[in-house]
Design a protein around this motif. Structure first.
Motif, short mmCIF file in Angstrom:
data_model
loop_
_atom_site.label_atom_id
_atom_site.label_comp_id
_atom_site.label_asym_id
_atom_site.label_seq_id
_atom_site.Cartn_x
_atom_site.Cartn_y
_atom_site.Cartn_z
N CYS A 97 -12.03 6.27 2.86
CA CYS A 97 -10.62 5.84 2.56
C CYS A 97 -9.81 5.51 3.81
O CYS A 97 -9.74 6.68 4.47
CB CYS A 97 -10.12 6.78 1.47
SG CYS A 97 -8.44 6.22 0.96
N PRO A 98 -9.09 4.67 4.08
CA PRO A 98 -8.29 4.25 5.25
C PRO A 98 -7.12 5.32 4.95
O PRO A 98 -6.36 5.52 6.13
CB PRO A 98 -7.77 3.00 5.16
CG PRO A 98 -7.85 2.35 3.91
CD PRO A 98 -9.15 3.42 3.31
N CYS A 99 -6.63 5.53 3.94
CA CYS A 99 -5.50 6.33 3.72
C CYS A 99 -5.23 7.78 4.24
O CYS A 99 -4.41 8.27 4.98
CB CYS A 99 -4.69 5.96 2.49
SG CYS A 99 -4.52 4.55 2.03
N THR A 135 -9.68 7.92 -5.56
CA THR A 135 -9.27 8.90 -6.77
C THR A 135 -8.12 9.54 -6.17
O THR A 135 -7.39 10.50 -6.64
CB THR A 135 -10.17 9.75 -7.34
OG1 THR A 135 -10.91 10.45 -6.34
CG2 THR A 135 -11.41 9.09 -8.01
N HIS A 136 -7.87 9.63 -4.75
CA HIS A 136 -6.94 10.56 -4.18
C HIS A 136 -5.51 9.69 -4.57
O HIS A 136 -4.65 10.10 -5.61
CB HIS A 136 -6.92 10.70 -2.81
CG HIS A 136 -5.89 11.57 -2.18
ND1 HIS A 136 -5.27 11.06 -1.20
CD2 HIS A 136 -5.46 12.69 -2.54
CE1 HIS A 136 -4.36 12.10 -0.67
NE2 HIS A 136 -4.47 12.98 -1.78
N LEU A 137 -5.06 8.87 -3.91
CA LEU A 137 -3.92 8.09 -4.31
C LEU A 137 -3.91 6.49 -4.37
O LEU A 137 -2.98 5.96 -4.09
CB LEU A 137 -2.71 8.28 -3.22
CG LEU A 137 -2.28 9.84 -3.16
CD1 LEU A 137 -1.59 10.10 -1.97
CD2 LEU A 137 -1.49 10.19 -4.50
N GLY A 138 -5.20 5.97 -4.60
CA GLY A 138 -5.30 4.67 -5.12
C GLY A 138 -5.56 3.55 -3.88
O GLY A 138 -5.25 2.57 -4.22
N CYS A 139 -5.76 4.25 -2.87
CA CYS A 139 -6.28 2.93 -1.78
C CYS A 139 -7.62 2.22 -1.98
O CYS A 139 -8.21 2.97 -2.84
CB CYS A 139 -6.08 3.64 -0.39
SG CYS A 139 -4.37 3.84 0.34
N SER A 140 -7.76 1.31 -1.56
CA SER A 140 -8.90 0.49 -1.63
C SER A 140 -9.94 0.79 -0.62
O SER A 140 -9.86 0.85 0.73
CB SER A 140 -8.83 -0.93 -1.76
OG SER A 140 -9.14 -1.75 -1.21
N TYR A 171 -0.29 12.64 -10.49
CA TYR A 171 -0.66 13.96 -10.55
C TYR A 171 0.42 14.90 -10.95
O TYR A 171 0.32 16.08 -11.07
CB TYR A 171 -0.64 14.48 -8.81
CG TYR A 171 -2.00 13.90 -8.38
CD1 TYR A 171 -3.21 14.41 -8.87
CD2 TYR A 171 -1.92 12.84 -7.47
CE1 TYR A 171 -4.47 14.00 -8.34
CE2 TYR A 171 -3.01 12.20 -7.23
CZ TYR A 171 -4.24 13.11 -7.27
OH TYR A 171 -5.52 12.54 -6.70
N SER A 195 -6.96 -2.28 1.88
CA SER A 195 -6.02 -1.11 2.50
C SER A 195 -6.10 -1.51 3.91
O SER A 195 -7.13 -1.24 4.51
CB SER A 195 -6.04 -0.01 2.07
OG SER A 195 -6.23 0.01 0.84
N ARG A 197 -13.47 0.95 1.55
CA ARG A 197 -14.29 0.24 2.31
C ARG A 197 -15.82 0.93 2.36
O ARG A 197 -15.88 2.18 2.38
CB ARG A 197 -13.84 0.04 3.57
CG ARG A 197 -14.47 -0.72 4.60
CD ARG A 197 -13.68 -0.88 5.76
NE ARG A 197 -13.09 0.28 6.43
CZ ARG A 197 -14.14 1.10 7.29
NH1 ARG A 197 -15.35 0.45 7.76
NH2 ARG A 197 -13.86 2.51 7.60
N SER A 217 0.97 6.44 -7.12
CA SER A 217 -0.27 7.06 -7.57
C SER A 217 0.16 8.43 -7.38
O SER A 217 -0.40 9.23 -8.20
CB SER A 217 -1.27 6.87 -6.46
OG SER A 217 -1.81 5.41 -6.65
N ARG A 240 -13.55 0.49 -6.83
CA ARG A 240 -13.01 0.74 -5.29
C ARG A 240 -11.88 1.27 -5.02
O ARG A 240 -11.43 1.43 -3.80
CB ARG A 240 -13.22 -0.88 -4.70
CG ARG A 240 -11.88 -1.46 -5.20
CD ARG A 240 -11.87 -2.93 -4.54
NE ARG A 240 -10.69 -3.49 -5.03
CZ ARG A 240 -10.39 -4.83 -4.90
NH1 ARG A 240 -11.26 -5.37 -4.06
NH2 ARG A 240 -9.26 -5.18 -5.46
N TRP A 247 0.93 -1.24 -0.13
CA TRP A 247 0.15 -0.04 0.05
C TRP A 247 0.83 1.16 -0.08
O TRP A 247 0.49 2.38 -0.51
CB TRP A 247 -0.83 0.11 1.22
CG TRP A 247 -2.12 -1.01 0.84
CD1 TRP A 247 -2.29 -2.14 1.34
CD2 TRP A 247 -2.96 -1.03 -0.23
NE1 TRP A 247 -3.29 -3.04 0.85
CE2 TRP A 247 -3.86 -2.11 -0.23
CE3 TRP A 247 -3.59 -0.01 -1.19
CZ2 TRP A 247 -4.74 -2.55 -0.93
CZ3 TRP A 247 -4.51 -0.28 -1.97
CH2 TRP A 247 -5.16 -1.55 -1.98
#
Ligand code: FES
Lengths: 427, 172
Positions: free
Chosen positions: B117-119, B100-105, A154, A261, B107, A150, B97, A143
């Motif tokens: 988003c957990p990130c 769109t921020h940095l690609g976490c998955s 940008y 994640s 829930r 990712s 899923r 992750w």
């Protein structure tokens, strides 16, 4: 016997000058940070070679090979821990070294190219650390790398291309692992080696470390005076790393699972200051504009006349020391203040339509105006020299980033909400 | 360079032109070599890039019969790595899923009724619209088709969107 000892001395003298200025031997001038970095790099090379014998760079077997390493290979766990601790300490040591160079005026004329090489080394170090992060193919790795690749997306114009290049495709998978593996074990160590030699050679060409009294300072012979000191620092450090590696294990989570994640998902600690920025600033600014600005400023600063402190004196002068202390205090207070303000007050009022402006352009403009105003205040009103103002500015940046790191590491819990460190249990 | 000097003195007029010619030749071959290496590298990397982008032979996946999904619910469709949202008005929306921020998955949080988003703490509503920053745009979506009362999703490529529009929703 005698001749062989001679030849060792000669070898040392190829790397060092015959004698060094007495004042540069003082431990509190350099804190031996450069030497520590070399020692740690050496440890990393050695343990890295051992790890390479067990590790298998494919998505199917990477994780299990790390498990085998830690469970079955004699001393495997220890070797991995040494590698881990050396790598993390190396980042810390390199950052402190950078700070030392700023605070003792060691980037002025005659050392400009070396400053740039030093910055390149720092970037390579971070890259080495980060590429190594993916290799165990556990949740932590997967992750963190997802997020970081990712980020590349940008970057205007070539972002998507770069991202696909690093990932080796549109998704993270076997090609990504192969890319990172090659970068980690071949490309980066090779470049590091060349740049490090160049770095040392330029230190020597600039007449050794920075020193206060110019002219005919007292000199002492490299063998044994300098070499003994280097050995003392190096061996102490090795002992410390070995000890750390016995007591604390390098983290290894479950195998990577692209569907889930972990919560919270955090970057490695040296990127958590950066991650904290990402929470507050529009990604285009956090990922592209600010690092670009920062990089340009860092590269340009030695070329601004009078930007370097008088060499070899910490903070330049007593007044400089006072300014530095105030800067650090203000930086700490301001960072916590802004983070609290932004979390509690500003970000609660829904998403503004134009985050690119409210969370990008506006903060950037405010920062630039603030920087100019503070510079003018220090130089015009308080009669500090340009070098002292520059030192304060750089120090402020370092303090703010480290405070963001502190917040990221200890004060961010589930869902990246602000929590007290003791509330989220053991780290 | 030393060795050349003797021949140069022998033919003083031709030496500078010959040297210039040789220099040109050097530069030319050097450039050619660099270009070749660059080309080699780029094609090598591009090949890997194409190959590891899975050519999804079966890009249409079957989510299930329409009645399986109640209005105002969100269901995870693991085989497509997506969420099928049925909006209050009964329309379907297939959401990626990936944050769109940095690609976490993401829930789906049933209680709060939003994607979290957990990130970095972004959240989205059931239609994929951003509720809290830092996410810069709504969740990507996939085209949905309804054939004979069966919901099908085309997962060949996620579609980026800047805002939610009713046109993105597939109605029964
Ligand atoms: S990746 Fe989802 S908020 Fe950053």
């Amino acid at each position: 016997m005698r001749s062989s000892r001679r030849s060792i001395t000669d070898l040392i003298l190829h790397l060092h000058p015959r004698s060094v200025s007495f004042s540069t031997l003082r431990f509190t001038l350099s804190w031996g940070l450069g030497g520590m970095a070399v020692t740690l790099t050496g440890l990393l090379f050695l343990t890295g070679i051992l790890l390479l014998l067990v590790y298998q760079p494919s998505t199917d077997s990477a994780y299990s090979s790390v498990l085998t390493l830690t469970r079955e290979v004699p001393f495997g766990l220890w070797v991995r821990n040494i590698h881990y601790w050396s790598a993390n300490l190396l980042v810390a040591v390199a950052l402190l070294h950078l700070l030392r160079v700023i605070l003792t005026g060691a980037f002025g004329p005659g050392r400009r190219l070396n400053w740039i090489i030093g910055l390149a080394l720092l970037v390579l170090l971070l890259a080495a650390n980060f590429t190594g992060y993916l290799l165990p193919w556990d949740q932590l790795a997967y992750w963190a790398v997802t997020i970081c690749t990712s980020m590349l997306g940008y970057i205007p114009l070539c972002g998507e291309w770069l991202q696909a290049l690093f990932r080796g495709g549109s998704e993270i998978g076997p090609s990504t692992l192969a890319n990172f593996f090659v970068l980690h074990v071949a490309f980066i160590p090779g470049s590091l080696f060349i740049l490090m030699l160049w770095h040392f050679w330029l230190v020597r060409r600039a007449g050794g470390l920075v020193q206060a009294e110019q002219g005919r300072a007292e000199r002492s012979p490299t063998v044994p005076d300098l070499v003994m000191r280097e050995a003392a620092v190096g061996l102490t450090l090795v002992a410390l790393v070995l000890l750390l590696a016995m007591v604390w294990n390098a983290p290894l989570q479950e195998q990577a699972n692209p569907g889930m994640s972990p919560n919270p998902t955090k970057a490695p600690w040296y990127f958590q200051g950066f991650q904290e920025l990402l929470l507050h600033i529009h990604p285009v600014y956090a990922v592209f504009v600010w690092p670009l600005l920062g990089g340009v400023i860092l590269l340009a600063i030695p070329f601004w006349r009078g930007s370097s402190l008088p060499s070899g004196v910490w903070f330049g002068s007593e007044r400089g020391r006072v300014a530095a202390i105030w800067t650090a205090v203000a930086g700490i207070a301001a960072t916590f203040g802004v983070i609290l303000l932004d979390t509690l007050v500003l970000s609660s009022d829904a998403v503004a339509a134009n985050t690119l402006i409210t969370r990008g352009l506006a903060p950037t403009a405010v920062l630039i105006v603030l920087a100019v105003a503070l510079y003018a205040l220090m130089v015009r009103k308080l009669r500090y020299t340009r070098a002292e103002a520059v030192m304060a500015g750089l120090l402020l940046a370092v303090v703010v980033l480290s405070m963001c790191t502190v917040v990221g590491v200890w004060f961010r819990g589930q869902g990246m909400h602000l929590v007290m460190p003791w509330a989220q249990g053991a780290m | 360079m030393k060795e050349n000097s003797s021949t140069e003195t022998a033919t003083p007029t031709s030496a500078p032109t010959r040297r210039r010619f040789l220099n040109w030749a050097w530069a030319f071959f050097g450039l050619a070599a660099v270009t070749e290496l660059g080309w080699l590298g780029v094609s090598f990397l591009n090949f890997r890039k194409d190959r590891s982008t899975p050519a999804r032979a079966k890009s249409i996946i079957t989510a299930g019969p329409v009645d399986m999904f109640e209005p105002a619910t969100v269901t995870a469709i693991p085989q497509g790595q997506l969420y099928l949202a049925r909006l209050e008005d009964g329309g379907f929306l297939a959401l990626s899923r990936t944050c769109t921020h940095l690609g976490c998955s993401l829930r789906w949080d049933e209680e709060q009724g939003k994607f979290i988003c957990p990130c970095h703490g972004s959240s989205y509503n059931a239609a994929g619209e951003v509720l809290t920053a830092p996410a810069p745009r709504p969740l990507d979506c996939y085209p949905v088709r309804i054939e004979n009362g069966i919901v099908k999703v085309d997962i060949a490529a996620p579609q980026k969107r800047q805002c939610f529009e009713p046109g993105q929703v597939t109605r029964v």
